[in-house]
Design a protein around this motif. Structure first.
Motif, mmCIF file in Angstrom:
data_model
loop_
_atom_site.group_PDB
_atom_site.id
_atom_site.type_symbol
_atom_site.label_atom_id
_atom_site.label_comp_id
_atom_site.label_asym_id
_atom_site.label_seq_id
_atom_site.Cartn_x
_atom_site.Cartn_y
_atom_site.Cartn_z
ATOM 1 N N THR A 40 0.823 -1.209 0.000
ATOM 2 C CA THR A 40 0.000 0.000 0.000
ATOM 3 C C THR A 40 0.861 1.264 0.000
ATOM 4 O OG1 THR A 40 -1.927 -1.038 0.982
ATOM 5 C CG2 THR A 40 -1.619 1.275 1.487
ATOM 6 N N SER B 197 6.718 4.114 4.612
ATOM 7 C CA SER B 197 6.453 2.891 5.371
ATOM 8 C C SER B 197 5.609 3.204 6.598
ATOM 9 C CB SER B 197 7.774 2.252 5.801
ATOM 10 O OG SER B 197 7.521 1.114 6.577
ATOM 11 N N SER C 202 4.936 0.927 9.042
ATOM 12 C CA SER C 202 5.577 0.300 10.202
ATOM 13 C C SER C 202 6.957 0.864 10.476
ATOM 14 C CB SER C 202 5.710 -1.200 9.957
ATOM 15 O OG SER C 202 6.519 -1.423 8.815
HETATM 16 O O1 M6R Z 1 4.741 -0.911 6.935
HETATM 17 P P1 M6R Z 1 4.841 -0.673 5.470
HETATM 18 O O2 M6R Z 1 4.065 0.477 5.007
HETATM 19 O O3 M6R Z 1 6.280 -0.612 5.003
HETATM 20 O O4 M6R Z 1 4.214 -1.985 4.830
HETATM 21 C C1 M6R Z 1 4.209 -2.202 3.452
HETATM 22 C C2 M6R Z 1 3.266 -3.325 3.072
HETATM 23 O O5 M6R Z 1 3.665 -4.517 3.688
HETATM 24 C C3 M6R Z 1 1.814 -3.022 3.467
HETATM 25 O O6 M6R Z 1 1.379 -1.820 2.928
HETATM 26 C C4 M6R Z 1 0.893 -4.163 3.006
HETATM 27 O O7 M6R Z 1 0.832 -4.199 1.619
HETATM 28 C C5 M6R Z 1 -0.500 -3.998 3.613
HETATM 29 N N1 M6R Z 1 -0.977 -5.262 4.075
HETATM 30 C C6 M6R Z 1 -1.499 -3.484 2.666
HETATM 31 O O8 M6R Z 1 -2.761 -3.333 3.226
#
Ligand code: M6R
Length: 612
Positions: free
Chosen positions: A306, A351, A353
């Motif tokens: 995302t 990101s 996270s």
């Molecule tokens: O924590 P991040 O934004 O780095 O994570 C990236 C993807 O793992 C995350 O966006 C994933 O695609 C989600 N499950 C989407 O809803």
């Protein structure tokens, strides 16, 4: 991936560890386990959700006041009881939990087998606990020294916690490329992958750095050493996280709560960074490096999932408003293709996270090559936030549902603010247009509220298409990445196969899929390409596809031919993704609930992907 937690203090450890693991379940949920030390070392582990552990009566009744726990997202070895953590050493003296991957576990395993070790599981983690045992026994070392020695032989990523039957008053933890924090309570200490299992007891947190080993004990302050045995000065931070922020607060699911929070989270991402009355936008994170950012030859955006979709929208924003060339890269591809990067590039990491392993590695590479690294992150103090040269937090608050929702819109807010700030300073936008855009921007939280009021209508559309096997999402311009995002939301939580496409690409292939059973979700709010989108909708209808159109309030044309429409408030195309993403989140949510799926913990997924 995986969540780890440890407790040492005066209370019964099991309930604290169990509750902590439930909070960490977003990191993995295919098996879990807890080890308790109370004279004997006892481990209870089970395939499935953390709640399975409640069935171990001996654990529930245990008076142990020290223990470690783990919730797993399988990498090496299938999800079953045996591969579940904690893992024991061969002599059953040590128990260890691990988040990460031991890349050289094959070589280490061969060596340990030659030394007489026997393995019970298929995991890389078991190799590590045997290695610690081997070093502890052959060199006659205390636990902390044995852990340090062992980790020097390890290639890979790890956050670990280890307990030792012979040293029942300490837990040793360590990290490299996987997060680990220590909580300091009143005569009690915690160790965990993040602060969520700890916050109920204390907000005094130490964030461990890479290659650091911490010892927490009942009767002393935590001691941190580097892998090469130098004492490290640490800083205790007061974490500003409230318990209610990590609870469902009356909603059926975290995902629904987080969708509904978006009027506020969007406002929070804007707060202090825009003032239409006074006519300014200011993104503080850019200030110290403004010269380099403004004169960048290129922005390279690296992200996954995302966040990568938010990056695609940023490409439209930066190029249209600030006239800065942008490349958007999957972090995992970027780092392995020997990319051309130089000191005149600004690499922007997106990101939620702040722990995504691929994004982190891409940044390390870009940093080595001299680019300026800018982080747009939600989790405060996360690994990405800490290795960037500068950046902006999105202030979305904890996002716990595995499907990213509010973090996505908050990322868009920060990216839009950056584009407007740069456009204004670089003179690539007229003063009139700038003022008009920022006035409109301030209205977005109110408009988001209006979109959310349509939840019941969206739910009724969901019930019409919930049995579909496939779905197509179409959008143009700023809304093309929203088509990708809508499709990702649907597939990850409802397991319906879905594809997102630029609407005009449909006729180059996907149109072959359209028949009377195919829902086609068209984001048709664009002012710039309305007629083109209208033609695309006609093309779908001519093939009997079921059209669900997201349109702007007052739309008359598409409404006439679509099977279902969802109206969103009028806004400039630049801001349209902030509104059009929300009905698609709700649609995916309701469909998944109607299909009986676990929306907060979809199968095979985890919230933060800390393995490559
Ligand atoms: O924590 P991040 O934004 O780095 O994570 C990236 C993807 O793992 C995350 O966006 C994933 O695609 C989600 N499950 C989407 O809803």
């Amino acid at each position: 991936m995986c969540g780890i937690v440890g407790y040492i203090g005066e209370r019964k450890a099991f309930p604290i560890l169990l509750e902590g693991l439930k909070r960490l379940e977003y990191r993995g949920y295919d098996s879990s386990g807890i080890s308790l030390l109370n004279g004997e070392l006892k481990t209870f582990k089970k395939k499935g959700k953390v709640s399975e552990l409640e069935k171990f009566e001996e654990a529930v009744n245990s008076h142990a006041t020290i223990g470690i726990g783990h919730t797993r997202w399988a990498t090496h070895g299938k999800p079953d009881d045996i591969n579940a953590h904690p893992h024991h050493s061969g002599n059953n003296r040590l128990a260890l939990v691990h988040n990460g991957i031991i890349e050289n576990y094959g070589t280490l395993k061969e060596y340990l087998i030659s030394e007489g070790h026997e393995f019970r599981s298929e995991t890389d983690t078991e190799v590590l606990v045997h290695l610690i045992e081997q070093i502890q026994e052959s060199k006659n070392l205390d636990l902390e020294s044995a852990v340090r020695y062992a980790l020097q032989k390890v290639v890979g990523a790890f956050a670990i916690a280890v307990i030792d039957r012979e040293h029942p008053n300490i837990i040793v933890g360590a990290r490299k490329s996987s997060p680990l924090v220590v909580g300091i309570g009143d005569n009690e200490f915690f160790i965990a992958s993040d602060a969520t299992p700890i916050i109920k007891y204390t907000n005094q947190i130490i964030y461990l750095d890479d290659d650091e080993v911490v010892t927490i004990s009942r009767d002393d302050n935590p001691q941190i050493r580097s892998l090469d045995n130098k004492l490290v000065d640490y800083h205790i931070e007061q974490v500003d996280l409230k318990l209610e922020e990590i609870e469902k607060g009356g909603y059926d699911h975290f995902m629904l709560k987080e969708i509904y929070q978006q009027d506020e989270s969007i406002y929070e991402a804007m707060r202090g960074r825009i003032n239409a009355g006074e006519g300014w936008v200011k993104v503080g994170g850019m200030q110290d490096h403004y010269n380099r950012i403004e004169n960048a030859e290129r922005f390279i955006i690296v992200a996954c999932g995302t966040s990568w979709h938010a990056g695609l929208i940023a490409e439209y924003l930066f190029e249209e408003l600030a006239r800065i060339p942008v490349e958007v890269e999957y972090a995992s591809e970027f780092r392995y293709r020997n990319p051309i990067i130089g000191p005149k590039d600004v690499v922007i990491a997106l990101s939620q996270s702040g722990e995504t392993a691929d994004t982190l590695s891409a940044l390390e590479l870009a940093k080595e090559k001299g680019a300026l690294i800018y982080g747009i992150v939600n989790n405060v103090g996360s690994s990405i936030a800490r290795i960037t040269d500068c950046g902006s937090y999105i202030h979305a608050g904890p996002e716990i549902g595995v499907a990213s929702t509010k973090a996505f819109t908050s990322q868009l807010v920060v990216l839009t603010l950056m584009a407007l700030d740069l456009a204004h300073k670089r003179g690539t936008i007229s003063e009139r247009n700038f003022q008009a855009l920022i006035s409109e921007f301030e209205l977005i939280p109110q408009k988001v509220k209006k979109v959310l009021q349509q939840a019941a209508h969206i739910k009724s559309i969901a019930s019409e298409i919930k049995s579909a096997s496939n779905a197509l999402y179409l959008g143009r311009g700023y809304n093309f990445p929203i088509a990708l995002e809508g499709a990702l939301k649907l597939k990850e939580i409802s397991y319906i196969h879905a594809e997102g496409y630029p609407a005009a690409e449909m006729k180059h292939g996907p149109i072959a899929l359209i028949d009377m059973y195919m829902p086609v979700i068209v984001i048709a709010t664009n002012k710039n390409a309305y007629e083109k989108i209208f033609s695309n909708v006609q093309e779908v209808k001519a093939r009997k596809g079921i059209v669900i159109a997201i349109v702007s309030e007052g739309d008359t044309e598409i409404k006439k031919i679509a099977d279902f429409t969802i109206e969103i408030p009028n806004t400039d195309d630049v801001f349209s993704p902030l509104l059009s993403a929300i009905p698609l989140q709700l649609l995916a949510y309701y469909i998944a609930v109607m299909r009986g799926c676990n929306v907060d913990q979809p199968r095979n997924l985890a919230k933060s992907v800390t393995v490559e």
